[in-house]
Design an enzyme around this catalytic site. Sequence first.
Site, PDB file in Angstrom:
ATOM      1  N   GLU B  71       0.853  -1.116   0.009  1.00 24.68           N
ATOM      2  CA  GLU B  71       0.029   0.104  -0.141  1.00 24.68           C
ATOM      3  C   GLU B  71       0.801   1.451  -0.003  1.00 24.68           C
ATOM      4  OE1 GLU B  71      -1.023  -2.466   1.783  1.00 24.68           O
ATOM      5  OE2 GLU B  71      -2.849  -3.009   1.175  1.00 24.68           O
ATOM      6  N   HIS B 140     -11.041  -4.408   9.060  1.00 24.85           N
ATOM      7  CA  HIS B 140     -11.645  -4.452   7.755  1.00 24.85           C
ATOM      8  C   HIS B 140     -13.028  -3.824   7.864  1.00 24.85           C
ATOM      9  CE1 HIS B 140      -8.908  -7.596   7.244  1.00 24.85           C
ATOM     10  NE2 HIS B 140      -8.764  -7.642   5.969  1.00 24.85           N
TER      11      HIS B 140
END
Lengths: 320, 339
Positions: B71, B140
Amino acid sequence: MTAERAKSRYSAMLRIRASEEALQKLFADGRIPGFVHLSIGQEAVAVGVSSCLRDADTVSSNHRGHGHTLAKGVELEPFFAEILGRETGLCRGRGGSMHVADFSKGMLGANGIVGAGLPITTGSALALKLLGKGDIAVVYFGDGALAQGLVHECINLSALWSLPVMFVCENNGWSEFSPTSRQMATSLRKLADAFGVEYRAVDGNRVSEVAATAETLVAGMRKAPAPAILECATTRVRGHFEGDRQDYRTASEIQSLPARDPLSLARAEMQVEGVPPDWFDEVAKQIAVEVNNAVAKALTAPPPIDADLAAGVYAGMGSK
Amino acid sequence: MSTQPPEAAASARELTYAEAIREGLEQAMEADSRVFLFGEDVGVYGGAFGVSGDLVHRFGAERVIDTPISELGMAGAAVGAAITGMRPVLEIQFSDFITLAMEQIVNQAAKIRFMFGGKATVPMVVRLPGGSGTGAAAQHSQSLEAWFAHVPGLKVVQPSTPHDAKGMLLAAIDDPNPVLIFEHKLLYKTKGPVPEEAYRVPIGKAAVRRAGEDVTIVASSIMAIKAAAAAERLAAEGVSAEVIDLRSIRPIDLETIAASVRKTHRLLIVYEGVKTMGVGAEIAAMIAESDAFDYLDAPILRLGGADAPLPYNPVLEKAAVPQEDDIVAAALRLARGEA
């Protein structure tokens, strides 16, 4: 031709040295409103690499980025004005020493975060590859950045996608105030090998050697995009920042520095090639005038206006 | 008044929120060769939530790029590509993973224009599937938009309808600044009218989804949908609620909120992000500092996420974020002077 190139590289190195020395003095005199990291002793890397680049090639740098900036062709007066925090500076006094940039010269910025230039350069290389004009991207970073995770992310991405990026490590042995040997369990050479990326090591204080190796790598990347790693052994003559007491350095290390001076090494090579002493005296005079004039003009430049503070945060919809 | 924006009313065609985003991506990529999409499994797999779908077959692997799980590197690559002349759209698979990329978003993307004296632009878009309700637990399910709204130089939007999902994506791609789009995972399958042409929904403008007289409910993302449903029930209770869908939290449309508060004299703010130090605190403070404060007849109320990580168990998970019942109850308390 060879002599002309050597002269041009010597002048570029001397321009950086004289500029850094001017900043050293301005800092000591309390004329610089922030802090500065000087690249004295590392000039051959920036100049050797930049001698193979064109304006459309991009470079991204780190906190010790003055040399990389000037070597890419950025003008002296706005450079000094920026570090002095003036409106006429490269970044209108908003960035300072750690954020000098000039997109018109492909200089995408020094950076205050260790290692942060690598992903920016990786993305720039991705864009250059997509644009398909054979331009390449270069990032300068120190051995102190090697422990950052994003170094590994970026070498991997560049290798996976065959991006035209040259990772130039200026290995001066220091990670800020500690020897890198105490911070890194492996070497850049081994990392390059692990990722299957072409790797070259050079004496980063011999500008002719840096330039010759960089030239080979850059020529290859322009023909067929692929990453390369160039590790340059070099010397950080000053402290991590101006004002650093440097009591962590040994006398023997400091005594070894003059023999490794990139300007002296280049001059010795050039004299063997027949460049007369007069030429060195003349160029030293010219550059001293050039730097003094730029500093003098920058010192009289106006400061930014407070009311403009928020103006540059966002671009309007018409921009670019 | 319709719960859809007026510009959508003309189109009868319905798409899901995910399809609307895909159509926006497709139209942007067709119109401008500088636009490309990259992210984890956005290509061959079609995106973890199926948003990119078959785009890789239309545009090829050079413009719909599968990335490693990396990321920080990707966020930086978006910055570098943007300042080198491209218009990257980066998908972060779950918005929670943006925590790995904070440095490049916050220190680089947001600051480059300012640091370089206004001489650079960073036209990049980051798409971030977020929010709770899928049993995905603490790492998440978060709503982290307030973190980024705290950073000058970024724009942060949260479309709640398929219409806005497409229109705000296209506006974000046009925008010369870095724009973060928080897409709610539970909204991907919701349907609504979406015009076929490439249209823009301006960033920084809230939408009044329902006009009302008694209480203003300002909500973002999926909470705007819940607030609209709550307003129906409130009407049955004799309370007329005005529902404002924030759509954009940086820049924020304070004027639309203040105008509503001057009319209804009561303000309820609903958002899924953690209530403490969140978007609601900012809106409440902005109203308190504005002339609209004099019009308030009751304290400002906030409904936000609990001061706890998102839990796994579905009952606990629902309890951790505002639900329709909570909105109805809070609005009734405000309207009846019980707050």
